[in-house]
Design an enzyme around this catalytic site. Structure first.
Site, short mmCIF file in Angstrom:
data_model
loop_
_atom_site.label_atom_id
_atom_site.label_comp_id
_atom_site.label_asym_id
_atom_site.label_seq_id
_atom_site.Cartn_x
_atom_site.Cartn_y
_atom_site.Cartn_z
N SER A 178 0.83 -1.19 0.00
CA SER A 178 0.00 0.00 0.00
C SER A 178 0.88 1.26 0.00
CB SER A 178 -0.95 -0.04 1.20
OG SER A 178 -2.02 0.85 1.03
N ASP A 318 -5.24 -3.87 -2.48
CA ASP A 318 -4.34 -3.46 -1.39
C ASP A 318 -3.51 -4.63 -0.83
OD1 ASP A 318 -3.14 -2.35 0.80
OD2 ASP A 318 -4.98 -1.65 1.74
#
Length: 495
Positions: A178, A318
């Protein structure tokens, strides 16, 4: 508090670099009598007798020039955390450093390795030395830096990297998920001499957030404009494949992505597992937080050099959902046995200790609350997965379960402090003043861990640099031999 102690505290608080902070911190330690503690070898927190004996043996062999014995001794006697000299408690007493015996031992090992690398020995040529260093490094292992998710809080990572770069302690293996993937890829797509300019907050682009119009939110099912985060990634990260990035930077960047659908496992993308994938799309996928951004199609370079979709039916999201800190995979792929973690996940940092050796009522209460909440949440999620009919809801619960199950710590964990100001900036485009503050906080948090990181990395760094030097010598030597004229046997003809 006397005047000198106040001066030391103020000097630490207002230091602009590690050298200034270290000088003030060392003065503070001295005022509290910790120099004497450092000089005393004995404590139950490590095997000081073993470390002292090994130190004397290595020093004696090196000074006497006993090459065979020294090589034999180091080859089977060098182990990471020998005698528990990496015990975090050893670094909890003083602000700077630890027992002098530990630092003397590490310094002597480094001196012995450099002695073997740089010297000329009849019975220990370059080929034998290269084999010794490669085998010893494979046995000893090396360090990795893992950068967590954390949205805008991930700017803290930039300060961590900056502090490590300036002390020549940035590991060659870096993972990011991320927000951490943005920092890892920014570093990993640039040559080493370009790093300093990248760490200047005025030379980077930090605007990643732009809400969609309401009708687009409804149509796409997400809140944020992916074009904006794509623009931010392109402003910081060169458009290279993982293989090209490794060749340019010399660093192994590892980006974690999570599957958007079923029947897939999380992926760790790097130059070994995915050499032809493009880094930018990998970072975009790793940053695609569900509900905020759409899942991402990865891109690869085909055998004709064209940019094409990678497994077009798959989308990725993510990386921190399933593998925020991919320690096990890094161990297997890159021979890692020591992890420095910069942790900025907003749902994690309130429950982690600022110092792993912290004890007392508050620390133990924090651990109890965290374990209780974790257990209760897992129980509720398990019930939901068994009883709810919706496949989509069960997938969200699986993601929640993965988030709770993960270990978010390393051997050395660097954390920001928990404040309302930080949480208010989690999904905001920060102004330059906020960027500078985040980076400075990352630097200052890392300064407190610099000597611990140095002591964990110095031996493996020395082994790696000796390998690099000797590989060049062996190549030059082999090329020289290949240019020598070959001797031909001329058979005598009978008259």
């Amino acid at each position: 508090m006397n005047r000198r102690e106040r001066e030391a505290r103020l000097a630490m608080r207002h230091a602009h670099d590690y050298a200034g902070w270290r000088e003030a911190a060392a003065a503070f330690d001295s005022l509290h009598g910790l120099d004497e503690w450092k000089r005393e070898d004995a404590t139950d927190d490590y095997d000081w007798k073993l470390i002292r004996a090994r130190l004397r043996e290595i020093r004696s062999m090196r000074e006497a020039g006993q090459i065979g014995k020294l090589v034999h001794h180091l080859r089977q006697g060098l182990h990471w955390n020998l005698g528990n000299f990496s015990n975090p408690i050893l670094y909890s007493h003083a602000l700077v450093g630890t027992k002098q015996l530990v630092e003397d031992y590490i310094g002597e090992v480094v001196a012995a390795l450099n002695f073997l690398c740089e010297g000329t020995f009849e019975d220990f040529d370059d080929v034998a030395r290269l084999r010794f260093f490669k085998e010893t490094l494979a046995s000893f292992g090396r360090s990795a830096l893992m950068l967590s998710g954390g949205a805008t809080l991930g700017l803290f990572h930039v300060g961590v990297v900056k502090a490590l770069v300036r002390e020549d302690l940035l590991p060659d293996v870096i993972s990011g998920s991320s927000a951490g993937s943005v920092v890892a890829a920014t570093v990993g797509t640039r040559a080493p001499d370009e790093l300093e300019s990248l760490l200047d907050p005025q030379s980077s682009y930090y605007h990643f957030w732009k809400p969609l119009a309401l009708k687009d939110m409804w149509r796409k099912g997400v809140l944020m404009d992916q074009k904006q985060i794509r623009r931010g990634i392109a402003s910081n990260i060169l458009d290279l494949t993982f293989e090209e990035a490794y060749r340019r930077s010399g660093r192994i960047i590892n980006i974690t992505v999570s599957p958007a659908g079923n029947n897939q496992t999380p992926r760790l993308l790097n130059y070994l597992t995915s050499p032809y994938l493009y880094v930018r799309e990998a970072v975009l996928a790793s940053s695609a937080v569900p509900f905020l951004f759409e899942p991402v199609l990865l891109m690869t370079r085909d055998d004709n050099g064209k940019r094409v979709p990678y497994m077009p039916s798959l989308r990725w999201t993510d990386g921190s959902l399933k593998s925020d800190l991919p320690g096990l995979r890094l161990r297997r792929l890159h021979n890692i046995n020591h992890f420095v973690v910069s942790q900025t996940n907003p749902h994690v940092i309130p429950f982690l200790k600022q110092r792993p050796e912290e004890q007392g009522l508050v620390s133990n209460l924090r651990d109890y609350v965290y374990s209780s909440l974790r257990g209760s949440a897992q129980y509720a999620i398990g019930l939901g997965r068994l009883s709810l009919p919706s496949e989509r809801v069960r997938r969200y619960l699986d993601n929640a379960s993965s988030i709770i199950d993960q270990d978010y710590r390393g051997n050395i964990t660097i954390l920001p402090k928990v404040t309302v100001w930080r949480y208010a900036h989690v999904t905001a485009n920060p102004k330059l003043e906020a960027v500078e503050r985040f980076i400075q906080e990352g630097e200052r948090a890392t300064w407190k861990r610099i000597e611990m990181v140095r002591n964990q990395m110095l031996i493996s760094q020395t082994l790696a640099r000796c390998i690099q030097r000797l590989e060049g010598s062996v190549v030059v030597e082999s090329r020289g031999r290949s240019k020598r004229p070959k001797l031909e046997v001329v058979r005598r003809r009978d008259p």
